[in-house]
Design a protein around this motif. Structure first.
Motif, short mmCIF file in Angstrom:
data_model
loop_
_atom_site.label_atom_id
_atom_site.label_comp_id
_atom_site.label_asym_id
_atom_site.label_seq_id
_atom_site.Cartn_x
_atom_site.Cartn_y
_atom_site.Cartn_z
N LEU A 1 0.84 -1.20 0.00
CA LEU A 1 0.00 0.00 0.00
C LEU A 1 0.87 1.25 0.00
O LEU A 1 0.62 2.21 -0.74
CB LEU A 1 -0.88 0.01 1.25
CG LEU A 1 -2.27 -0.58 1.12
CD1 LEU A 1 -2.97 -0.56 2.46
CD2 LEU A 1 -3.06 0.22 0.11
N ALA A 2 1.91 1.21 0.84
CA ALA A 2 2.82 2.35 0.91
C ALA A 2 3.47 2.57 -0.44
O ALA A 2 3.63 3.70 -0.91
CB ALA A 2 3.88 2.10 1.99
N GLY A 3 3.82 1.46 -1.11
CA GLY A 3 4.42 1.54 -2.43
C GLY A 3 3.47 2.21 -3.41
O GLY A 3 3.83 3.16 -4.11
N LEU A 4 2.20 1.72 -3.44
CA LEU A 4 1.21 2.27 -4.35
C LEU A 4 1.03 3.76 -4.12
O LEU A 4 0.98 4.55 -5.06
CB LEU A 4 -0.13 1.55 -4.15
CG LEU A 4 -0.24 0.17 -4.80
CD1 LEU A 4 -1.53 -0.51 -4.38
CD2 LEU A 4 -0.20 0.32 -6.32
N LYS A 5 0.93 4.12 -2.84
CA LYS A 5 0.74 5.54 -2.51
C LYS A 5 1.91 6.37 -3.03
O LYS A 5 1.72 7.47 -3.56
CB LYS A 5 0.62 5.71 -0.99
CG LYS A 5 -0.81 5.62 -0.49
CD LYS A 5 -0.87 5.86 1.01
CE LYS A 5 -0.87 7.33 1.34
NZ LYS A 5 -2.20 7.84 1.61
N THR A 6 3.11 5.82 -2.88
CA THR A 6 4.29 6.54 -3.34
C THR A 6 4.24 6.77 -4.84
O THR A 6 4.49 7.87 -5.33
CB THR A 6 5.55 5.74 -2.97
OG1 THR A 6 5.53 5.52 -1.56
CG2 THR A 6 6.81 6.48 -3.34
N TYR A 7 3.87 5.71 -5.58
CA TYR A 7 3.83 5.84 -7.04
C TYR A 7 2.75 6.81 -7.47
O TYR A 7 2.95 7.58 -8.41
CB TYR A 7 3.62 4.47 -7.70
CG TYR A 7 4.85 3.61 -7.61
CD1 TYR A 7 5.97 3.90 -8.38
CD2 TYR A 7 4.91 2.54 -6.74
CE1 TYR A 7 7.11 3.13 -8.29
CE2 TYR A 7 6.04 1.76 -6.63
CZ TYR A 7 7.14 2.05 -7.41
OH TYR A 7 8.26 1.31 -7.32
N ALA B 1 1.71 9.34 -5.80
CA ALA B 1 2.21 10.69 -5.51
C ALA B 1 3.21 11.13 -6.58
O ALA B 1 3.17 12.28 -7.04
CB ALA B 1 2.85 10.71 -4.13
N LEU B 2 4.07 10.20 -6.98
CA LEU B 2 5.07 10.52 -8.01
C LEU B 2 4.40 10.88 -9.33
O LEU B 2 4.76 11.85 -9.98
CB LEU B 2 6.00 9.32 -8.22
CG LEU B 2 7.15 9.20 -7.24
CD1 LEU B 2 7.86 7.86 -7.43
CD2 LEU B 2 8.13 10.35 -7.47
N ARG C 1 2.91 14.26 -9.44
CA ARG C 1 3.88 15.33 -9.64
C ARG C 1 4.28 15.44 -11.09
O ARG C 1 4.47 16.51 -11.63
CB ARG C 1 5.14 15.05 -8.82
CG ARG C 1 4.92 15.34 -7.37
CD ARG C 1 6.15 14.98 -6.60
NE ARG C 1 5.80 14.91 -5.21
CZ ARG C 1 6.61 14.48 -4.26
NH1 ARG C 1 7.82 14.09 -4.58
NH2 ARG C 1 6.22 14.45 -3.02
N LYS C 2 4.37 14.27 -11.73
CA LYS C 2 4.84 14.25 -13.11
C LYS C 2 3.78 14.78 -14.06
O LYS C 2 4.10 15.38 -15.06
CB LYS C 2 5.21 12.82 -13.50
CG LYS C 2 6.45 12.34 -12.80
CD LYS C 2 7.41 11.72 -13.79
CE LYS C 2 8.82 11.88 -13.31
NZ LYS C 2 9.43 10.77 -12.69
#
Lengths: 469, 222
Positions: free
Chosen positions: A258-264, A266-267, A270-271
């Protein structure tokens, strides 16, 4: 499914006792009656023989003829009791009738009897059952000649006597049997009392109390049963523990991806300024829901039975916890223009509980109220006190819960129909678990604000106790 | 700023590496507690992002060994466990901050900045030196209020020089903080980088002196 025979132990034991006793009673009754009958016959035969002797004494040789000189007055003496009639005949050995008192039937072998040896038998005379005696005696004064005396009497007296004897035997026996039935019944229910106690103690348990039953007080016969129940409890406990661990581990394991998904997400946000932002927002909403669900599962795993053993209970002021939680959820309420107010109690609302779990409980209740309130709504948290209880009340002005759905809202993943509200569906079941864990009670009513009121009643702890935190 | 990320989940780690590298940090990634232990013992890091559930030796043990070696590098703990007990233990063993998974990327970045600020800037968000202002939050440099465009490496170099004002910084030290395992800065590359930075800051009065045989020095602002 194991089938248990439905026979009651009490009935079984009584049956096994009563059936043989009753049979025994019938046998003794029969035996008593036949013995009594024999005794009565023996006794009354003797008396009857005395009467016969009196007749024999009156047999004389008058010249060449043998006569029975029995005046009517003497005849009455022969009837030795008032209940029965006495009859007699005297016959010469050649068959001539000397006295025609009765015309009794001659017993078959009467003529062949030895002298002075009376013989008795049962028969009927004039339609009534009688006892008939016959005796052969030599004629006084003419030893060469013999006479046969037949005598009979009705059975009233001897039957009465036999009945008396029988009754005097079987009545005490009957009393004895009834007494033993009573004693055994009482004894059995006393002996079965531990089973009842066992039942009561199991019935009164919370479904989360899987601690073993104390075996030391159970009688030897019940011990194996208690031991078996305890063994089952241990297995259940292990099972629950394993399940809890599984849910806990699964939830933990879910958090990293989940933390991974959230990070992606968010990335990506930004992009890609502008285009597709809305979709990414939706992805984020989904992630947050998933996250809440995982948190709920974890919380549930923690609130479940075995978890509360490791938890440390402390005496706490519910006012403080409720105030803290209300404060932290204020921003959540502000987002939807919901007025979230807290009305503490002026007294210390002391209860015994696990702070972390109580925080979960209150935040889940408030969360729930916030979720079901509409924009610009009102959620109120109150602490109320009674001599024995501390009540936590959470009111909202949402649509309310229909009475028939109120029990069901505590089920996992249940959502009130037609509300279209997004939630994990676990919040209220977590609340329920925590309520049970604290030995508290929860109820749902219609709120003064128009929506739902949840009331959690805790046992109040009196102030003088030492505060541990 | 050089960060060691100790996270065994490849999926999450890649995302974090992407995000943090984009923010201008230099990252190394290890997947086990033992690798993390070796890495922090041998290389110089400005921050350690440490997952607690690491294989071979767990995060708490890494932390314990790290502090036993008197290393003061700030540690941000990541964990899937949210128990108070875990949190307390992590912080008591020398962790500086704590984040429960799943976390918000921007919050993680903010906490990293906050930890670095505490370590190097005495909690100041803006560092002024002469006419230069370095904003530690946006990681931008302004000269007399006007933004100055710097590459990530140039910015990082400036950051280090500002951190160590009044001290000589060796090329080795610069390489330690401006490299990762994949791209190690040679002395030559550092000289080129320094040259470019000086050029961009020519008009600002910001001066990096070369101390021959030792390294570089930025004087404390007068």
């Amino acid at each position: 499914m194991i089938r248990l025979r439905k026979n009651s132990i009490q009935g079984e034991l009584l049956g096994w006792l009563l059936i043989p006793i009753s049979i025994l009673w019938l046998v003794t009754t029969f035996a008593a009656y036949s013995f009594a009958d024999r005794f009565a016959n023996d006794a009354y035969d003797e008396i009857m023989l005395n009467s016969a002797d009196s007749i024999i004494a009156r047999i004389k040789v008058n010249g060449k003829n043998v006569v029975v000189d029995l005046p009517p007055a003497a005849r009455d003496i022969l009837e030795h009791n008032d209940m029965d009639g006495f009859y007699y005949d005297v016959l010469m050995s050649n068959g001539r009738q000397l006295s025609a008192d009765a015309d009794l039937p001659l017993p078959v072998d009467a003529m062949g009897l030895p002298l002075w040896k009376p013989k008795f038998s049962d028969g009927t005379f004039k339609g009534k059952p009688v006892r008939i005696g016959v005796i052969k005696v030599p004629v006084k004064g003419d030893p060469s000649d013999e006479v046969v005396v037949i005598f009979a009497e009705t059975l009233n007296a001897r039957n009465h006597f036999a009945n008396q004897i029988t009754l005097s035997i079987i009545v005490p026996q009957l009393v004895f049997i009834l007494l033993s039935v009573w004693a055994v019944s009482v004894g059995i229910s006393k002996a079965l009392a531990p089973l009842k106690d066992l039942r009561d103690s199991l019935q009164n348990r919370s479904q989360y109390d899987l601690t073993p039953i104390a075996t030391d007080e159970a009688p030897t016969e019940v011990q194996p049963l208690v031991a078996a129940i305890n063994e089952l409890m241990v297995k259940l406990n292990e099972d629950l523990e394993a399940q809890r661990r599984f849910v806990g581990n699964a939830a933990h394991q879910l958090r990293t991806p989940l933390a991974g998904l959230k990070t992606y997400i968010a990335l990506l946000k930004r992009k890609r300024q502008g285009e597709g932002q809305e979709l990414l927002e939706q992805l984020d909403v989904g992630m947050d829901r998933l996250n809440k669900l995982v948190g709920g599962l974890l919380s549930l795993a923690k609130a479940e039975p075995s978890a509360n053993r490791s938890s440390d209970l402390a005496i706490i002021d519910l006012n403080n916890i409720a105030r803290d939680i209300t404060k932290t959820l204020q921003s959540e309420a502000d987002k939807n223009d919901i007025l979230l107010d807290f009305q503490p109690n002026s007294e210390e609302a002391l209860i015994q509980g696990d702070i972390g779990r109580l925080q979960d409980l209150i935040s889940n209740l408030i969360d729930n109220a916030l979720v079901y309130s509409t924009k610009g709504g009102h959620v109120r948290v109150q602490i109320r006190m009674a001599p024995m209880v501390v009540d936590l009340l959470v009111d909202d002005d949402g649509p309310g819960i229909p009475a028939e759905e109120r029990e069901r809202v505590f089920e996992r993943f249940y959502r009130v129909l037609g509300t279209g509200v997004e939630g994990s569906g676990l919040g209220l079941s977590i609340v329920k678990e925590i309520v049970i864990m604290h030995d508290a009670k929860i109820s749902i009513d219609t709120s003064e604000l128009g929506g739902t009121r949840f009331t959690v009643s805790f046992k109040r702890v009196s102030a003088p106790l030492v505060k541990t935190s | 700023m050089r960060i060691l990320l100790a996270e065994d989940d490849e999926f999450l780690a890649r995302g974090l590496l992407l995000a943090l590298e984009e923010s201008g940090y230099f990252l190394d990634h290890v997947r086990s507690g033992s690798d993390a232990d070796i890495a922090v013992a041998t290389d110089v890091y400005d921050l350690l992002v440490l997952d607690l559930g690491l294989p071979i030796i767990d995060g708490l043990e890494v932390l314990k060994r790290l502090r036993a070696r008197q290393q003061t590098v700030p540690v941000l703990i990541l964990t899937a466990r949210d128990g108070v007990q875990d949190r307390v233990q992590g912080l008591d063993l020398g962790g500086n901050d704590y984040m429960s998974k799943p976390f918000d990327l921007s919050e993680l970045e903010a906490r990293i900045r906050s930890l670095l600020r505490k370590q190097y800037w005495n909690n100041n968000t803006e560092i002024a030196h002469g006419s230069i202002v370095f904003d530690t939050v946006s990681r931008r440099v302004r000269v007399n209020g006007e933004p100055l465009e710097l590459s990530a490496r140039e910015l990082a170099l400036l950051e280090i020089m500002l951190q160590r004002r009044g001290r000589v910084v060796t090329k080795r030290q610069l390489a330690d903080h401006l490299s990762n395992w994949e791209s190690v800065l040679t002395d030559n590359a550092i000289e080129i980088l320094m040259h470019r930075l000086r050029k961009k800051l020519e008009t600002t009065g910001f001066e990096v002196r070369t101390i021959r045989g030792l390294g570089y020095l930025v004087d404390k602002a007068s």
